[in-house]
Design an enzyme around this catalytic site. Structure first.
Site, mmCIF file in Angstrom:
data_model
loop_
_atom_site.group_PDB
_atom_site.id
_atom_site.type_symbol
_atom_site.label_atom_id
_atom_site.label_comp_id
_atom_site.label_asym_id
_atom_site.label_seq_id
_atom_site.Cartn_x
_atom_site.Cartn_y
_atom_site.Cartn_z
ATOM 1 C CB CYS A 2 10.116 10.506 11.838
ATOM 2 S SG CYS A 2 11.126 9.519 10.734
ATOM 3 N NE ARG A 27 4.147 12.279 12.003
ATOM 4 C CZ ARG A 27 3.468 13.159 11.284
ATOM 5 N NH1 ARG A 27 2.303 13.593 11.707
ATOM 6 N NH2 ARG A 27 3.931 13.612 10.155
ATOM 7 C CD1 TRP A 74 7.807 3.525 9.458
ATOM 8 C CD2 TRP A 74 8.923 4.459 7.759
ATOM 9 N NE1 TRP A 74 7.571 2.770 8.331
ATOM 10 C CE2 TRP A 74 8.246 3.324 7.275
ATOM 11 C CE3 TRP A 74 9.685 5.207 6.868
ATOM 12 C CZ2 TRP A 74 8.305 2.910 5.948
ATOM 13 C CZ3 TRP A 74 9.754 4.794 5.546
ATOM 14 C CH2 TRP A 74 9.061 3.658 5.099
ATOM 15 C CG ASN A 100 8.966 13.467 9.306
ATOM 16 O OD1 ASN A 100 9.274 12.505 8.612
ATOM 17 N ND2 ASN A 100 7.710 13.826 9.507
ATOM 18 N N GLY A 101 11.748 13.298 7.153
ATOM 19 C CA GLY A 101 11.876 13.528 5.708
ATOM 20 C C GLY A 101 13.125 12.846 5.190
ATOM 21 C CD GLU A 486 -9.873 -0.362 3.258
ATOM 22 O OE1 GLU A 486 -9.016 -0.214 2.375
ATOM 23 O OE2 GLU A 486 -9.700 0.020 4.421
ATOM 24 C CE LYS A 490 -7.473 -1.315 6.907
ATOM 25 N NZ LYS A 490 -7.705 -0.229 6.007
ATOM 26 C CD GLU A 493 -3.441 -1.554 6.764
ATOM 27 O OE1 GLU A 493 -2.496 -0.792 6.566
ATOM 28 O OE2 GLU A 493 -4.623 -1.196 6.663
ATOM 29 C CG HIS A 509 -10.283 -14.361 -16.102
ATOM 30 N ND1 HIS A 509 -10.430 -14.913 -17.357
ATOM 31 C CD2 HIS A 509 -11.467 -13.752 -15.828
ATOM 32 C CE1 HIS A 509 -11.636 -14.623 -17.836
ATOM 33 N NE2 HIS A 509 -12.290 -13.929 -16.914
ATOM 34 C CE LYS A 608 -4.109 6.851 10.510
ATOM 35 N NZ LYS A 608 -4.966 5.779 9.977
#
Ligand code: M6R
Length: 613
Positions: A2, A27, A74, A100-101, A486, A490, A493, A509, A608
């Site tokens: 947050c 955030r 968040w 936040n937490g 990567e 990208k 997400e 496989h 983020k």
């Protein structure tokens, strides 16, 4: 995760906090709220959704007041809605708190508080902390500062908090443990935020709160610091180096696009003062004091999450190839929850853009407790991880606002390239001739990235063709395998297309079963040691009528003959291909996400700064 912004001074608090929340929206962005104190009244405004929803909601309301706290959320405890949004008020409506937490023991505390007559409106752990503070204040008839301090001694978990009181127009109380909080010192005013981005346009003087510190911000009494155990502390004021322009979109439609386009410069900035062609040398000043530890390391363990973990795998190839030191790359979240074999002979490299990722921080603490030397590779100066390590190198990519990491990845790989070269040189594992050649190649990377960015129109065309695919496969071999990972991350997400990255040879496989006429396979097929093998893998996809989009070395003929599309990138040494091959994959994901109408900079469910475990 947050974002917190708070203000006390002579200006109107609400617009300053609102603007700050917009800057911190990367955030968390499922709800937001602001509380302002004026003439003995505490007004709390909260709204589900983006900060813009809050702004619209208050359009016809009186938000005046010169002291306030704000939050962009968040969700952890309780779904995103108006009630669960912060700030949370106390039962007696005298105090409000943003947090936040995670308060881990909130359930037990809540039960106790209920038996003492407290009732709760929200499902959050934060409201419990607010009521605990209120309870202690009324039991002990003490100052709010003391009540907050005592309450924090009773909670387990992580927090950055700011508390405001209806009765005291001259004090904000802020505290942190495992979640960052920065105090900005202006002229007759103080700011407080989860990171410096909302503060930089007002003041360059900041104090980063340390874990377990609590601060009182008062216009009358100044800034006072204590530990939550009640020891006085002297604030250490630092100067911010951040520039305001770096926080603006600068004419680009999205931060992500701006950050992709910044890469020639960010890679250059990362190498500045560290790579010298005229002196034929590489030097990373931040690790010089620990160079011998690294050179003599029997093993290096990289801990990181997400994109930073992918950079770590590129680092594994670089360091093993150039410095011949065995490297293991671990998800920080896995490393910390087993009992890793690690001791004082090990070197741990912790990679993190934000420098705040909770799992990476915990992995560092674990490795430190076993005596290992910790080297940090962080982007955010002064972040928790950069302070928790013994030494390290900043990536100097500048603030990365888009939730999808782009320029931070290439900067991390640049630092790892420099580190591998430096270690290889020290250990004598690279010949003088190869060292000099690699230096020239690395120095040329920013120009090559620039030329890849010019293929954007072609990439948009490819994006148009594949934007509706429900799945995508990404393949690469050797040092380009993490590029495939990567590329897939990208895409998934920001566009919500299911995508998987695989080592090209692994395809047969399992994932080969997915291939049909609809399935796009993105392959890094540059002319390196495994080129012919990759060409065979492409043939295998084509034999099953799959679509192949290949990233090839300029002038390539073989792949051009079989792939559906090729994107050419300039030739460079095999070791540095990831720095260039990543760029088209970033652009491709960006364009597909835009075409699908996704919120590129703030993809759903993500944040983020992942400051919870
Ligand atoms: O700040 P960090 O580099 O420690 O963050 C790690 C991951 O959370 C981050 O890379 C995440 O995977 C990004 N959304 C990737 O684009």
């Amino acid at each position: 995760m947050c974002g917190i912004v708070a203000y006390i001074g002579k200006q109107e608090a609400f617009p300053i906090i609102l603007k700050g929340l917009k800057r911190l929206e990367y955030r968390g962005y499922d709800s937001s709220g602001i509380a302002v104190q004026k003439d003995g009244e505490l007004n709390i405004f909260k709204k589900q959704g983006k900060v813009a929803e809050l702004e619209a909601y208050v359009a016809d309301k009186d938000t005046s007041g010169t002291i306030g706290i704000g939050h962009t959320r968040w969700a952890t405890h309780g779904e995103p809605n108006d009630v669960n949004a912060h700030p949370h008020g106390s039962g007696n409506e005298k105090f409000a708190l943003v947090h936040n937490g995670i308060i881990e023991n909130y359930a037990i505390l809540k039960e106790e508080l209920i038996t003492r007559g407290h009732t709760f409106k929200s499902d959050t752990d934060t409201e419990v902390l607010m009521h605990l503070i209120e309870e202690i204040k009324s039991q002990q008839d003490c100052s709010l500062f003391r009540a907050v301090r005592l309450a924090l001694n009773e909670v387990h978990g992580a927090y950055a908090i700011v508390v405001i009181s209806k009765d005291n127009p001259d004090e904000l109380i802020a505290a942190r443990k495992s979640s960052p909080l920065v105090i900005g010192i202006g002229k007759n005013e103080y700011f407080c935020a989860s990171d410096a981005t909302p503060i930089v346009e007002f003041t360059k003087n900041v104090v980063y709160l340390e874990d377990g510190e609590i601060a009182s911000l008062s216009l009358k009494d100044g800034l006072k610091l204590k530990t939550i155990e009640n020891q006085e502390k002297t604030p250490y004021i630092q100067e911010l180096e951040m520039k305001l322009e770096a926080l603006e979109k600068g004419g680009y439609e999205h931060f992500m696009l701006k950050e992709i386009y910044e890469q020639p410069r960010s890679i250059q900035d990362c190498m500045r003062g560290r790579l010298s062609l005229s002196e034929n040398m590489v030097s990373l000043g931040g690790i010089l004091n620990y160079k011998d530890k690294l050179v003599n390391a029997k093993r290096i363990i990289v801990v990181a999450c997400g994109t930073s973990w992918h950079a770590g795998i590129v680092g594994e190839y670089l360091i093993e190839e150039l410095a011949r030191i065995p490297v293991e790359v671990e998800y920080a979240s896995e490393f910390r929850y087993r009992n890793p074999v690690i001791d004082e002979n090990d070197v741990v490299i912790a990679i993190s853009q934000s420098g705040e990722t909770a799992d990476t921080l915990a992995a560092i603490e674990l490795a430190k407790s076993r005596g290992a030397t910790i080297v940090g590779i962080c982007n955010v100066v002064g972040s928790s991880i950069s302070r928790a390590t013994h030494c390290g190198s900043y990536t100097h990519a500048g603030p990365e606002i888009g939730v999808a990491s782009t320029k931070a990845f290439t900067a991390q790989v640049t630092v790892l390239s420099l580190m591998a070269l430096m270690l290889g040189r020290e250990k004598g594992t690279i010949s003088d001739e190869r060292f000099s050649r690699l230096l020239i190649d690395l120095d040329n990377i920013p120009h090559k990235v620039e030329s890849v960015l010019k293929t954007d129109a072609q990439i948009q065309h490819i994006a148009e063709i594949y934007k509706d695919s429900p799945n995508a496969l990404y393949l690469g071999r050797g040092i380009n395998f993490p590029v495939a990972l990567e590329g897939a991350l990208k895409l998934k997400e920001i566009s919500y297309i299911h995508a998987e990255g695989y080592p090209a040879a692994e395809m047969k496989h399992g994932p080969i079963a997915l291939i049909d006429e609809e399935m796009p396979t993105f392959v890094i097929a540059t002319q390196d040691a495994s080129y012919e093998k990759v060409v065979s893998n492409i043939q295998e996809v084509k034999a099953r009528k799959g679509k192949v989009i290949a990233i090839v070395t300029k002038g390539d003929k073989d792949v051009k003959g079989i792939a559906d599309h090729v994107i050419e990138i300039p030739k460079t040494d095999d070791m540095f291909v990831p720095l260039i091959a990543t760029i088209p994959l970033q652009l491709l994901s960006y364009h597909i996400a835009v075409m699908r109408g996704c919120n590129v900079d703030q993809p759903r469910n993500l944040s983020k700064h992942v400051t919870v475990e």
